[in-house]
Structure formats: structure tokens, C-alpha cells
Design an enzyme around this catalytic site. Structure first.
Site, PDB file in Angstrom:
ATOM      1  N   ASP A 227       7.388   2.545   2.233  1.00 31.90           N
ATOM      2  CA  ASP A 227       8.784   2.738   2.626  1.00 31.90           C
ATOM      3  C   ASP A 227       9.008   4.069   3.342  1.00 31.90           C
ATOM      4  OD1 ASP A 227       9.342   0.353   1.223  1.00 31.90           O
ATOM      5  OD2 ASP A 227       9.476   1.483  -0.634  1.00 31.90           O
TER       6      ASP A 227
ATOM      7  N   LYS B 216       7.836   3.221   8.407  1.00 32.55           N
ATOM      8  CA  LYS B 216       6.803   2.787   9.360  1.00 32.55           C
ATOM      9  C   LYS B 216       7.363   1.812  10.387  1.00 32.55           C
ATOM     10  CE  LYS B 216       4.047   1.468   6.090  1.00 32.55           C
ATOM     11  NZ  LYS B 216       4.806   1.966   4.933  1.00 32.55           N
TER      12      LYS B 216
ATOM     13  N   GLY C 244       8.307  -4.506   4.158  1.00 35.51           N
ATOM     14  CA  GLY C 244       9.610  -4.705   4.804  1.00 35.51           C
ATOM     15  C   GLY C 244       9.781  -3.603   5.829  1.00 35.51           C
ATOM     16  N   HIS C 245       9.454  -3.906   7.077  1.00 41.40           N
ATOM     17  CA  HIS C 245       9.530  -2.889   8.127  1.00 41.40           C
ATOM     18  C   HIS C 245      10.816  -3.066   8.921  1.00 41.40           C
ATOM     19  CE1 HIS C 245       4.869  -2.245   8.044  1.00 41.40           C
ATOM     20  NE2 HIS C 245       5.487  -1.917   6.940  1.00 41.40           N
TER      21      HIS C 245
ATOM     22  N   GLN D 174       2.772  -0.768   3.380  1.00 41.78           N
ATOM     23  CA  GLN D 174       2.768  -0.002   2.129  1.00 41.78           C
ATOM     24  C   GLN D 174       2.305   1.437   2.416  1.00 41.78           C
ATOM     25  OE1 GLN D 174       1.076  -3.374   1.745  1.00 41.78           O
ATOM     26  NE2 GLN D 174       3.170  -4.024   1.498  1.00 41.78           N
TER      27      GLN D 174
HETATM   28  P1  IMP Z   1       2.835  -6.143  -4.801  1.00 42.97           P
HETATM   29  O1  IMP Z   1       2.297  -5.582  -3.530  1.00 42.97           O
HETATM   30  O2  IMP Z   1       4.028  -7.045  -4.614  1.00 42.97           O
HETATM   31  O3  IMP Z   1       1.779  -6.740  -5.643  1.00 42.97           O
HETATM   32  O4  IMP Z   1       3.406  -4.895  -5.664  1.00 42.97           O
HETATM   33  C1  IMP Z   1       2.556  -3.906  -6.237  1.00 42.97           C
HETATM   34  C2  IMP Z   1       3.207  -2.528  -6.186  1.00 42.97           C
HETATM   35  O5  IMP Z   1       3.313  -2.116  -4.827  1.00 42.97           O
HETATM   36  C3  IMP Z   1       4.637  -2.486  -6.732  1.00 42.97           C
HETATM   37  O6  IMP Z   1       4.860  -1.236  -7.326  1.00 42.97           O
HETATM   38  C4  IMP Z   1       5.500  -2.630  -5.496  1.00 42.97           C
HETATM   39  O7  IMP Z   1       6.786  -2.083  -5.660  1.00 42.97           O
HETATM   40  C5  IMP Z   1       4.674  -1.825  -4.498  1.00 42.97           C
HETATM   41  N1  IMP Z   1       4.901  -2.259  -3.120  1.00 42.97           N
HETATM   42  C6  IMP Z   1       4.417  -3.350  -2.509  1.00 42.97           C
HETATM   43  N2  IMP Z   1       4.834  -3.409  -1.235  1.00 42.97           N
HETATM   44  C7  IMP Z   1       5.575  -2.314  -1.033  1.00 42.97           C
HETATM   45  C8  IMP Z   1       6.246  -1.790   0.118  1.00 42.97           C
HETATM   46  O8  IMP Z   1       6.229  -2.347   1.223  1.00 42.97           O
HETATM   47  N3  IMP Z   1       6.905  -0.614  -0.062  1.00 42.97           N
HETATM   48  C9  IMP Z   1       6.907   0.039  -1.252  1.00 42.97           C
HETATM   49  N4  IMP Z   1       6.292  -0.407  -2.342  1.00 42.97           N
HETATM   50  C10 IMP Z   1       5.623  -1.577  -2.231  1.00 42.97           C
END
Ligand code: IMP
Length: 438
Positions: free
Chosen positions: A13, A16, A40-41, A229
Site C-alpha cells: 500500500d 505503487k 489494489g493499485h 504488496q
Molecule cells: P494474502 O496475501 O491475502 O494471503 O494476505 C497475507 C497478508 O498480506 C495479510 O496481512 C494481508 O493484509 C497482506 N496483504 C496482502 N496483499 C496486500 C496488499 O496489497 N497491501 C497490503 N497488505 C497486503
């Protein structure tokens, strides 16, 4: 011609989407190499906001070829929704979008299992998240990939192949749903019919995208690799187990695209002027709830995919320093400086205390026990949103950025002070070959 990797230097977040959109205006090709709809870009186009989950943010450049690489996982329902949104905004991907045939697919049971396995119930019936995943089926889809049972984009080309693999995988998923989670099983007939239907567009875009990237690099095209991420959510190097399931650092580019890492020229790290994190896991500079609330409101810190409130804290130099070292970042891009505009004092974490030791670089192994040490600086208390050059920034904001840069030990190439493309200040563009050669 240069190529550039964009990496999140914190916990995701970092902005990017906006930065990739900005950098992608001069790209010939934009490639996503890991992750899926958990990302989520957000991009701001003439005052309208568009959020990309799987499609590369570079799709806004009508001249750029966009690729979803083999390291990604794809949910066709989210993908179709994204294509519809693009059409609504008069963006037509046409033949500019390609999906690597090796990319793995997310199925509806992955989402169900993700939500069920991440929720732990207690005796009173209260459910708390184990990791706080995004619930998009990311972990279970990557689990199938590494179990060598996953369904890949190429499997969508034959009804018979898809049906065979789906039948086998659904039997295992239904076993878990019923026996472990006491949930309803899914019907093969309905699932197959729906999924087949939902994947027709995607199947048409499936190709050997790795060769396309390689060919682009060979002919000297400008290729931008868009990370999702952040570094510290990396499956190997992040704050395990509070991480995502893919390689979010520069190392993920080669395995997530199928091109040699020797092609890569530079990597740039995106970091917010403060820090946020979603989901559980250590966060040394996290603010207490009242102060976090203030920054959350100022920065609209709610998840682009889940809408969850993000945890907020001060800028953590040792955290970003670790990202600089692992990724060999050539420069930083600092986003959301404007969120700090009204604060009387701004803090920079320069190191941590661990017992009687001083620690200069974030290490996930000790992260939960670190006490951040701060440098307090006077806030600038002036809006930066209309500043377009370094000189136009308030002196105290410049001091903050200069100190941040010294503490992290990496030059700042760009500073962003708002959502729009024009709210982007070139600080040291020469540090990035991508910017020099535009
Ligand atoms: P998952 O990727 O849905 O398995 O989530 C695993 C961890 O990564 C969790 O703490 C999510 O909140 C975090 N996470 C996954 N995608 C994002 C992102 O795009 N931005 C911020 N945190 C993320």
C-alpha cells in the site's frame, strides 16, 4: 533501453499504483510478476479513481503492452470485473493484454478455504483472524501450485483438461470444507459450468508471455516490472508467518516472468512518508490508536481490496534500509508526503533498541521485541499539494526528506504529494536511468 523494477519497500500500500501509472507513461511493456487480486493499485485519471487488482497499472498507457506473468495467481471473476471497469472508463485493452500460460488460477474453493483457515473461533463463538489475509484465495492457490496440483491458465484451453483437474482438486477441497470446517461442499457440475464460462476471455489472452518479455528486452524496449504488496510481506524474507504467499522482492521478477535476472537494470523502492500495515504481524513504529486514527483519516488508510482500516505508524528508516539492501535499490520514491502536512511534529525512526543493543536494520526475527528510537522534527504545517518542484516544498518538509534519505542511505528520486499524476515532484531523476532517458 532501460528496464525498471518497482518494489514496495514497506508492507504494501505504498502507492505503487500511482507511481507505476506515472512511470508507465513512457513504457513499452508493463509486467506484473507476483500476487493476484490481493493487490489494489489505485490510479487517478482525470479526477476519477481506478483500482487495478490483477491487470498491470500500465494499461492506462494506450501504447504499452501489459503482461500478467507466470508468478501471478488469477481470479477470473475479479479479472472480468476489472475488464468491465476498464471498458466503463473507455480503456480498451484489445490485444495489449497477455497472460502467461503458466500462471495459476484461483478457484472459488480457494477463497472459501482462505477465509475459513484464517478465522479462529473461540468458545464464545468470536472469530479472530490468524493472519488477517485479504480473503482472496491467494494462500490456497499458491499452496496448490507448490503441491503440484494447481490449475494453470493453459488448462483453460481444453474443456476436458479443466474438467479432469477440477474434479480431482474439488474432491480434496470438499473434503477440507466438510470435514475440517463443517462447511457446505461445492457442486462440481455447477462450479465447472460457471468457471468455464467465466474464463473464456482469459483463455483467449493466454500465451507464452515469458517469450514476449524476453523479445521486448532483446529489442531494447522499455520494460517496467510492477511489484505488488511490499518487501516485508515476502514469503521468504518477510515477517513470516505474517506475509503473503509470493516473492514480493526483486528476486520474484525472474521466477515470476521466466526471464533471466541478469536482464534487470535497476530497482526503485516505493515508500510512504510514514508506515502502514494491514493484517497482523510486528510493526515497531505503530502509533497508539488515537494518533493512528488521525493519520488514517488524513491518508484515507483503508484497504483498496478489503476496505479494512490500515494500522498506521511513523516512518521506519531501518525497515526501508533492509529493503534497500535486499533489493539493491537505486533510489526511493516517497509518496503521500501531503498526509503529514498538518502535523506539528513528525517523527523518523532512525534505529531500534533490543535489550542494551542498538539495531540499525530491521530483522523479522527480532521484530516483535524492538523499541523504536525517534528523531523528532518540527512539522511544516503548510499544504504541499500544489508544490511542483523541490524548491516549492516548505523548508521543514525538505529537511524531513533530506534526513529520511540520509537515514535510509538511498537517494530520493521522486516525491508524491497527492493522487494526481501532476502531484509528482522530481527530486533527483538522474538516479534512475528510466527517468533520464524518457
Ligand atoms: P494474502 O496475501 O491475502 O494471503 O494476505 C497475507 C497478508 O498480506 C495479510 O496481512 C494481508 O493484509 C497482506 N496483504 C496482502 N496483499 C496486500 C496488499 O496489497 N497491501 C497490503 N497488505 C497486503
Amino acid at each position: 533501453m532501460p528496464n525498471l523494477v518497482v518494489v514496495g519497500a514497506q508492507w504494501g500500500d505504498e502507492g505503487k499504483g500511482k507511481i507505476t501509472d506515472f512511470l508507465a507513461q513512457s513504457a513499452d511493456m508493463v509486467v506484473r510478476y507476483q500476487g493476484g487480486p490481493n493487490a489494489g493499485h489505485t490510479v487517478c485519471l482525470e479526477g476519477r479513481e481506478l483500482t487495478f487488482h490483477q491487470v498491470p497499472s500500465g494499461i492506462t498507457n494506450p501504447a504499452a503492452q501489459c503482461i500478467i506473468g507466470c508468478g501471478c495467481v488469477i481470479d477470473p471473476y475479479v479479472f472480468n470485473h476489472e475488464l468491465a471497469e476498464l471498458r466503463r472508463h473507455k480503456i480498451r485493452p484489445g490485444n495489449r493484454l497477455a497472460i502467461d500460460r503458466r500462471a495459476h488460477m484461483i478457484l472459488p474453493y480457494h477463497r472459501l478455504l482462505d477465509k475459513l483457515q484464517d478465522s479462529v473461533g473461540d468458545a464464545s463463538g468470536q472469530h479472530t483472524p490468524l493472519l488477517g489475509t485479504t480473503g482472496q484465495g491467494i494462500g490456497p492457490a499458491y499452496r496448490d501450485k507448490y503441491s503440484r496440483t494447481g490449475i494453470r491458465a493453459a488448462d483453460l484451453l481444453s474443456e476436458e483438461t479443466l474438467a479432469g483437474k477440477l474434479k480431482r482438486n474439488l474432491a480434496a477441497a470438499n473434503f477440507l470444507l466438510m470435514e475440517l470446517y463443517k462447511a457446505e461442499p461445492l457442486s462440481f457440475k455447477k462450479l465447472f459450468a460457471d468457471y468455464w464460462q467465466a474464463t473464456r476471455t482469459l483463455a483467449r489472452l493466454t500465451t507464452d508471455a515469458s517469450s514476449m518479455i524476453e523479445a521486448a528486452l532483446r529489442r531494447g524496449a522499455r520494460v517496467l516490472f510492477e511489484g505488488a504488496q511490499g518487501m516485508h510481506l515476502d514469503i521468504d524474507l518477510g515477517t513470516y508467518p505474517y506475509v503473503t504467499s509470493s516473492s514480493t522482492w526483486v528476486g520474484g521478477v525472474a521466477s515470476g516472468t521466466g526471464v533471466s535476472p541478469l536482464w534487470l537494470e535497476q530497482a526503485v523502492g516505493i515508500a510512504k512518508a510514514y508506515t502502514t500495515r494491514v493484517g497482523r504481524g510486528p510493526f515497531p513504529t505503530e502509533l497508539d490508536p488515537a494518533d493512528a486514527d488521525n493519520i488514517r483519516k488524513l491518508g484515507h488508510e483503508y484497504g483498496a481490496t478489503t476496505g479494512r482500516p490500515r494500522r498506521c505508524g511513523w516512518f521506519d528508516a531501518p525497515l526501508v534500509r533492509a529493503a534497500v539492501r535486499h533489493n539493491r535499490l537505486s533510489a526511493l520514491i516517497i509518496t503521500k508526503l501531503d498526509v503529514l502536512d498538518s502535523l506539528p511534529t513528525v517523527r523518523l525512526c532512525h534505529s531500534y533498541r533490543l535489550g542494551n543493543k542498538t539495531i540499525d536494520e530491521f530483522d523479522p526475527e527480532t521484530a516483535a521485541d524492538l523499541t523504536p528510537q525517534y528523531l523528532d522534527m518540527e512539522g511544516w504545517q503548510t499544504s504541499t499539494t500544489l508544490c511542483r518542484t523541490w524548491r516549492e516544498l516548505p523548508v521543514r518538509a525538505r529537511r524531513y526528506l533530506t534526513r529520511l534519505e540520509e537515514l535510509v542511505g538511498c537517494p530520493i528520486a521522486i516525491v508524491s504529494t497527492g493522487k494526481d499524476r501532476n502531484q509528482t515532484i522530481m527530486v533527483q531523476p538522474t538516479k534512475l536511468a528510466w527517468l533520464k532517458s524518457r
